[in-house]
Scaffold this motif. Structure first.
Motif: not given
Length: 300
Positions: A191-198, A232-238, A258-263
């Motif tokens: 399994l590959l589990i995507p988890i959003q950075c929220e 959905m990673y945004d390195g600008r946010t805590t 690897t992290m997938i950015p929010r773009t």
């Protein structure tokens, strides 16, 4: 205060008002659908096929985005990839520019009408990437599968005939834990589990792991987690940084580096029927999926 006469005597200056340009609908250019018999020859020796279900019972976490873009990135690296769209919404199919109205056989026909999976494969959608599409017919599959014999093994039996023909088989799962998802769990090796950075990122993951363990104990002993992907990673946010830390503490080394950015480009690409590596090849979204593909290959 000016008198009414003064106001009326004030000259009126006319300006030309530019009319806004009409909004143009985004039109996905549909390509002719080939059959599996028309597939381009494979130029390398395919080793052991890895069947990976891309799964999370929460919606909007990047399952279809990852299915499309990881598959396309691996295809461009010379791998043979089969993407099975198991979500009744069919986002992976439409996101690759497939005209669902022109589809003769979809994954529904494979699961419920005993159609061989070769007859549902659309080959060479992009370089190295073949697709088994989903149509609206799949919406009724959950109910119809209940009365079928060996209902949990339908997808496994179909995918088994593809082993040795593809390096990777990705299954884009629906955001639920119904019979379609159980079919994916039984068919998959990992399994590959995507988890959003929220906020509430890990909410529901416990239920998914419980389902995985039940299937593992009764139907698929080799099933395990291949990797956890932060999306959905945004390195600008805590918040994003805190969520990544929390997930890494929970899952440990199986979390991808690897992290997938929010773009914006990642959000736009499906509306043009293209993977991000085609739509915006120089962007950070494309680069992140290329990096993920390299990490997947290195994991073996």
């Amino acid at each position: 205060m000016d008198s009414i006469e003064d106001i009326e005597a004030t000259p009126v200056i006319e300006r030309e008002v530019k009319q806004p340009e009409p909004v143009r609908d985004v039109v996905i250019e549909s390509r002719p659908l080939k059959s599996y018999a028309d597939k381009a020859p494979v130029t390398h020796v395919v080793g052991q096929t890895k069947v990976i279900a891309i799964i999370n019972q929460k919606g909007g976490v990047g399952k279809s985005t990852t299915s499309i873009n990881l598959g396309a990135a691996l295809g461009e690296m010379g791998k043979q990839v089969l993407l099975i769209d198991l979500d009744p919404q069919g986002n992976s199919s439409s996101g690759l520019g497939i005209d669902k109205g022109a589809v003769q056989n979809c994954i529904y026909d494979v699961l419920l009408n005993d159609v061989p999976i070769e007859q549902a494969i659309i080959p060479d959608v992009y370089e190295g990437l073949d697709v088994v599409p989903a149509t609206i017919n799949l919406a009724g599959a959950e109910v119809e599968l209940v009365s079928e014999m060996a209902r949990e093994n339908r997808l496994k039996d179909a995918v088994g005939t593809m082993r040795g023909r593809y390096d990777f088989v990705f299954i884009d799962c629906p955001p639920s834990l119904g019979l379609l998802t159980v079919n994916a769990l039984v068919a998959a090796d990992k399994l590959l589990i995507p988890i959003q950075c929220e906020f509430y990122a890990l909410e529901g993951v416990t239920k998914l792991l419980d389902s995985m363990n039940r299937v593992k104990s009764r139907l698929n002993p080799s099933l395990d987690i291949y990797g956890v992907l932060m999306t959905m990673y945004d390195g600008r946010t805590t918040l994003s940084r805190q969520v990544v830390e929390e997930v890494r503490n929970y899952f440990g080394r199986i979390v991808f580096e690897t992290m997938i950015p929010r773009t914006v480009k990642l959000s736009e690409a499906p509306s043009y029927g293209q993977p991000i590596t085609q739509y915006d090849p120089a962007g950070k979204g494309a680069q992140s999926y290329v990096d993920l593909a390299k990490e997947v290959i290195s994991r073996g």
